[in-house]
Every structure is written in C-alpha cells, then in structure tokens.
Write an enzyme that holds these catalytic residues in place. Structure first.
Site, PDB file in Angstrom:
ATOM      1  N   GLU A  92      39.839  49.735  47.016  1.00  0.00           N
ATOM      2  CA  GLU A  92      40.482  50.210  48.125  1.00  0.00           C
ATOM      3  C   GLU A  92      41.051  51.638  47.881  1.00  0.00           C
ATOM      4  O   GLU A  92      41.607  52.015  46.827  1.00  0.00           O
ATOM      5  CB  GLU A  92      41.814  49.256  48.229  1.00  0.00           C
ATOM      6  CG  GLU A  92      41.509  47.942  48.768  1.00  0.00           C
ATOM      7  CD  GLU A  92      42.861  46.984  48.893  1.00  0.00           C
ATOM      8  OE1 GLU A  92      42.615  45.907  49.112  1.00  0.00           O
ATOM      9  OE2 GLU A  92      43.751  47.700  48.943  1.00  0.00           O
ATOM     10  N   CYS A 105      46.216  57.292  48.640  1.00  0.00           N
ATOM     11  CA  CYS A 105      46.674  56.385  47.666  1.00  0.00           C
ATOM     12  C   CYS A 105      45.191  55.783  47.089  1.00  0.00           C
ATOM     13  O   CYS A 105      44.597  55.209  47.670  1.00  0.00           O
ATOM     14  CB  CYS A 105      47.409  55.164  48.395  1.00  0.00           C
ATOM     15  SG  CYS A 105      47.904  53.999  47.040  1.00  0.00           S
ATOM     16  N   CYS A 112      43.082  44.784  38.303  1.00  0.00           N
ATOM     17  CA  CYS A 112      44.489  45.152  37.360  1.00  0.00           C
ATOM     18  C   CYS A 112      44.670  43.738  36.252  1.00  0.00           C
ATOM     19  O   CYS A 112      44.667  42.672  36.715  1.00  0.00           O
ATOM     20  CB  CYS A 112      45.792  45.331  38.081  1.00  0.00           C
ATOM     21  SG  CYS A 112      47.089  46.146  37.178  1.00  0.00           S
ATOM     22  N   CYS A 116      51.610  41.521  37.351  1.00  0.00           N
ATOM     23  CA  CYS A 116      53.200  41.445  38.071  1.00  0.00           C
ATOM     24  C   CYS A 116      52.807  40.308  39.190  1.00  0.00           C
ATOM     25  O   CYS A 116      52.062  40.132  39.965  1.00  0.00           O
ATOM     26  CB  CYS A 116      53.346  42.570  38.666  1.00  0.00           C
ATOM     27  SG  CYS A 116      53.369  44.258  37.678  1.00  0.00           S
ATOM     28  N   CYS A 119      52.403  40.811  42.970  1.00  0.00           N
ATOM     29  CA  CYS A 119      51.437  41.630  43.573  1.00  0.00           C
ATOM     30  C   CYS A 119      49.872  41.186  43.640  1.00  0.00           C
ATOM     31  O   CYS A 119      49.495  40.354  42.645  1.00  0.00           O
ATOM     32  CB  CYS A 119      51.223  43.029  42.377  1.00  0.00           C
ATOM     33  SG  CYS A 119      50.128  44.199  42.836  1.00  0.00           S
ATOM     34  N   CYS A 331      48.719  47.069  48.708  1.00  0.00           N
ATOM     35  CA  CYS A 331      48.667  46.444  47.370  1.00  0.00           C
ATOM     36  C   CYS A 331      47.712  45.444  47.398  1.00  0.00           C
ATOM     37  O   CYS A 331      47.679  44.328  47.060  1.00  0.00           O
ATOM     38  CB  CYS A 331      49.893  45.973  47.187  1.00  0.00           C
ATOM     39  SG  CYS A 331      51.171  46.902  47.306  1.00  0.00           S
TER      40      CYS A 331
HETATM   41  N1  SAH Z   1      50.060  49.707  38.398  1.00  0.00           N
HETATM   42  C1  SAH Z   1      50.755  50.776  39.080  1.00  0.00           C
HETATM   43  C2  SAH Z   1      50.218  51.311  40.248  1.00  0.00           C
HETATM   44  C3  SAH Z   1      49.815  50.507  41.390  1.00  0.00           C
HETATM   45  S1  SAH Z   1      51.066  49.365  42.156  1.00  0.00           S
HETATM   46  C4  SAH Z   1      52.193  50.435  38.933  1.00  0.00           C
HETATM   47  O1  SAH Z   1      52.469  49.231  38.815  1.00  0.00           O
HETATM   48  O2  SAH Z   1      53.336  51.278  39.319  1.00  0.00           O
HETATM   49  C5  SAH Z   1      51.929  50.300  43.505  1.00  0.00           C
HETATM   50  C6  SAH Z   1      53.108  49.855  43.577  1.00  0.00           C
HETATM   51  O3  SAH Z   1      53.381  48.879  44.673  1.00  0.00           O
HETATM   52  C7  SAH Z   1      53.981  49.503  42.394  1.00  0.00           C
HETATM   53  O4  SAH Z   1      55.347  49.968  42.462  1.00  0.00           O
HETATM   54  C8  SAH Z   1      53.886  47.969  42.522  1.00  0.00           C
HETATM   55  O5  SAH Z   1      54.870  47.214  41.768  1.00  0.00           O
HETATM   56  C9  SAH Z   1      54.245  47.816  44.168  1.00  0.00           C
HETATM   57  N2  SAH Z   1      53.750  46.550  44.536  1.00  0.00           N
HETATM   58  C10 SAH Z   1      52.850  45.579  44.133  1.00  0.00           C
HETATM   59  N3  SAH Z   1      52.954  44.555  44.939  1.00  0.00           N
HETATM   60  C11 SAH Z   1      54.001  44.701  45.798  1.00  0.00           C
HETATM   61  C12 SAH Z   1      54.510  44.056  47.015  1.00  0.00           C
HETATM   62  N4  SAH Z   1      54.147  42.722  47.318  1.00  0.00           N
HETATM   63  N5  SAH Z   1      55.433  44.479  47.824  1.00  0.00           N
HETATM   64  C13 SAH Z   1      55.963  45.898  47.399  1.00  0.00           C
HETATM   65  N6  SAH Z   1      55.508  46.504  46.478  1.00  0.00           N
HETATM   66  C14 SAH Z   1      54.514  45.894  45.908  1.00  0.00           C
END
Ligand code: SAH
Length: 347
Positions: A92, A105, A112, A116, A119, A331
C-alpha cells in the site's frame, strides 16, 4: 545468471557497470535519469544505442508495479494505492494533500513482523523486505499516476523500516539524488517502533531527515503488552537511544502515540512521557486509534485531556488530523481487505 534490479543500483554502481561494458561513464547518468523518470523498459531510453539496450536487457530488469486497486477519498482527495509487485505481492501507498505539499506514505516491507497488538499491518506477519527500487517506485508511480508532484515522504506505511535497514538507507540515497527524484532529506520522515540499533545507526549517518518513534506507552508494562519490540528494546533503552540521537544530530524527535481507551491514556502516563522526554525537544503526535476489527482495543475519549496534561509539562503535543476516513486509508487496512476478499493477491 539471475537478473539484477537496476533501479536499486546507485548512480556510481550503474556507471561502473557501464564502464565494464566498454561504455563511457556518462551513460550511467543517462540510464539513472531514465529509471527515475519512470520508464518501464530499456527501449524507452532513446539516447542509448540499440546494441546497449539489448545488452542491458540480458542482465538487468526494471521493476514496475501495477495498480491492483486505487481509492480516492471524496472527503479530502486522499488517494490510496494497492500496488501489485513483480512477484504478485501487494503493498500500500497513501497520497495525502496538505497545505505544505503532497505527502506519500510508503511501505518498507510486505507485511510486518513486529506484532504491535493494535496494528492491522502485522496480523499476517512479514512476507518479505522491499527492495530499494520498490520503495522508489511507490513515490515515482504515485506521482506519475496522480499527476501531483510529491514533496514529502513518510516511511510510515506497512513494515518496520529498521527491520529492512540496508534497503531503506539505499532508498534514501536514491530518492534524494539530484539526478533522481531529488527529494530533500528535510522532507522525509522515518518512523520506527523502537529498534534501538537502527536509531543509533541513523544517528551516525547524520542525515537531516525527521525521526519518528512509535511510542504508544511510556511504561514498560503497558508497552510490552501492546508492542512486543519492547521486550527486545525496553522503553528506558529506547529513550536513552533517543537522547543519544538528539545529542548527535540536534534534530527533534517526533513521538507517535495512538490513544487507546483505558490502556495508555491515563494522566500518569502523560507525566511519565514528559519525564522521559525531559532534556531534549520532543514533539508528541497524538493519534486517534483506528479501529481494527481484529483488535480488542478501542479509541480513547481522553485525547484533549491528555494533550493538556502533556502541555502542562511544556511538551508540544498535537492531535493528528485523520485523512481518507472513507477509503480504508490507514495502517494496512486496504491490503488486509484485499487479502480477505481473496482474488489475485499473494501474501
Ligand atoms: N513500523 C513503523 C512504521 C509503520 S506504522 C512504526 O512502527 O513506526 C505507522 C504508525 O501507525 C505507527 O506509529 C503505528 O504504531 C501506527 N499505528 C498502527 N496501527 C494503528 C492504529 N490502529 N491506530 C493508530 N495508529 C496505528
């Protein structure tokens, strides 16, 4: 002999390859310029001889993504691309139009592996790293398809850039090159979930880009619960690395903080963030949590109160404006949707 991805090569490498083929050095620059203009075949390189084009075809390939899906937000013009790569994998890219310029972006991996808990990008794990050319292509073909000039890049799409560090560093060199897309380092942000050796390596490079750290909790217990990376690099180690980064580069770090109801939105957590940032100019970006169907976490209702609490400690805190709300623009949601619906998408 396997084919070489020529758009992942630096100008010096292409020039050297030309020299070895008995070509003058300036051919390297000609080829580099064509590649970063977005040609999809060597035959389009009209200032090269037919003989050289044929020789290039024998050894090199030009990676070209195709649009698997494209969604345009009716609300704010945000465009989301789902690209199909040469091997059938999909990634994406999101294009957002801000007053200060058009921002893409981009993804750094197919999937990944950071895990997390809130995510969508990590649910199916990591399939593979993206090549430098595949990151360049997201910027290049988004610009070509949309007709909108890209001025800013954020490495905040799917994947953990510091888990694909060599390719990401090479991507930065390529995208920043004056004979390529020439995007200034000050217009690039890189976001990491907190891979400490990556932060130190970046500090050593002295690049002028903006480092974002996905913090999401300032205490070890909560952070380990929602971000497994915290078990490898604890939040104390993470902040130590952030302070080292600031000392070396003088650059302000941006902390990303997705507000989760009852998990990380307590006042004591705002106080702890302020304590940990103390001594460097940090900026906290509060993100309204995107509801992910598979996740038990819900958006916090305390964003404004949390922001005030941070500000009472002298910390700058902003609330991220959400774009593309009508097009699964956040995301990993589009890729997941496409995966669930099946079709031609490999994962
Ligand atoms: N792996 C990297 C970059 C990709 S994620 C990182 O973790 O920074 C981009 C951002 O979106 C990160 O800050 C991540 O924690 C956030 N993110 C992921 N899922 C999310 C969600 N459901 N709501 C809000 N932010 C989210």
């Amino acid at each position: 002999m396997s084919m070489i991805d020529i758009k992942s090569m630096t100008l010096q490498e292409i020039t050297e390859a030309c020299r070895q083929m008995g070509e003058p050095a300036f051919r390297g620059k000609q080829i580099f310029v064509w590649l970063h203009k977005g040609v999809t075949s060597f035959d389009e390189m009209s200032n090269l001889s037919k003989a050289l084009r044929e020789k290039l075809k024998e050894r090199y390939v030009i990676t070209v993504p195709t649009i698997a899906r494209k969604q345009v937000s009716k609300l704010d013009g945000t465009i989301k691309y789902l690209w199909e790569l040469d091997d059938g994998n999909c990634i994406e890219t999101v294009l957002m139009q801000y007053h200060h310029g058009n921002t893409v972006c981009i993804s750094s991996q197919v999937g990944c592996r950071m895990g997390c808990a809130f995510c969508a990008s990590t649910i199916a794990g990591k399939v593979r790293d993206l090549q430098p050319s595949e990151m360049v292509n997201q910027v290049l073909f988004t610009q070509l398809d949309s007709g909108l000039e890209i001025s800013n890049i954020v490495l905040m799409g799917i994947g953990e850039p510091m888990d694909n560090r060599d390719n990401v560093m090479r991507f930065l060199e390529l995208i920043n090159h004056p004979d390529g897309m020439n995007i200034g380092m000050r217009h690039i942000s890189l976001s990491t979930c907190g891979v400490v050796p990556g932060i130190d390596a970046l500090a050593d490079c002295g690049l002028q880009l903006t480092l974002s750290v996905s913090l999401h909790a300032p205490d070890s217990e909560t952070r380990s619960r929602i971000m497994p990376v915290n078990k490898a690099y604890d939040v104390e180690e993470l902040f130590a690395a952030c302070h080292r980064y600031f000392q070396k580069t003088g650059r302000r770090i941006s902390f990303e903080y997705a507000m989760i109801d009852g998990v990380n939105d307590n006042d004591w957590q705002a106080d702890l963030i302020a304590k940990r940032i103390h001594g460097m100019p940090g900026h906290v970006n509060l993100i309204p949590l995107n509801d992910v169907v598979e996740s038990p976490f819900k958006p916090s209702k305390r964003i404004a109160a949390f922001q005030k609490r941070l500000e009472s400690h002298g910390i700058t805190a902003t609330v991220r404006r959400s774009l593309g709300g009508d097009i699964d623009a956040s995301c990993g949601q589009l890729r997941r949707k496409a995966m669930e619906e099946g079709g031609a998408l490999h994962t």
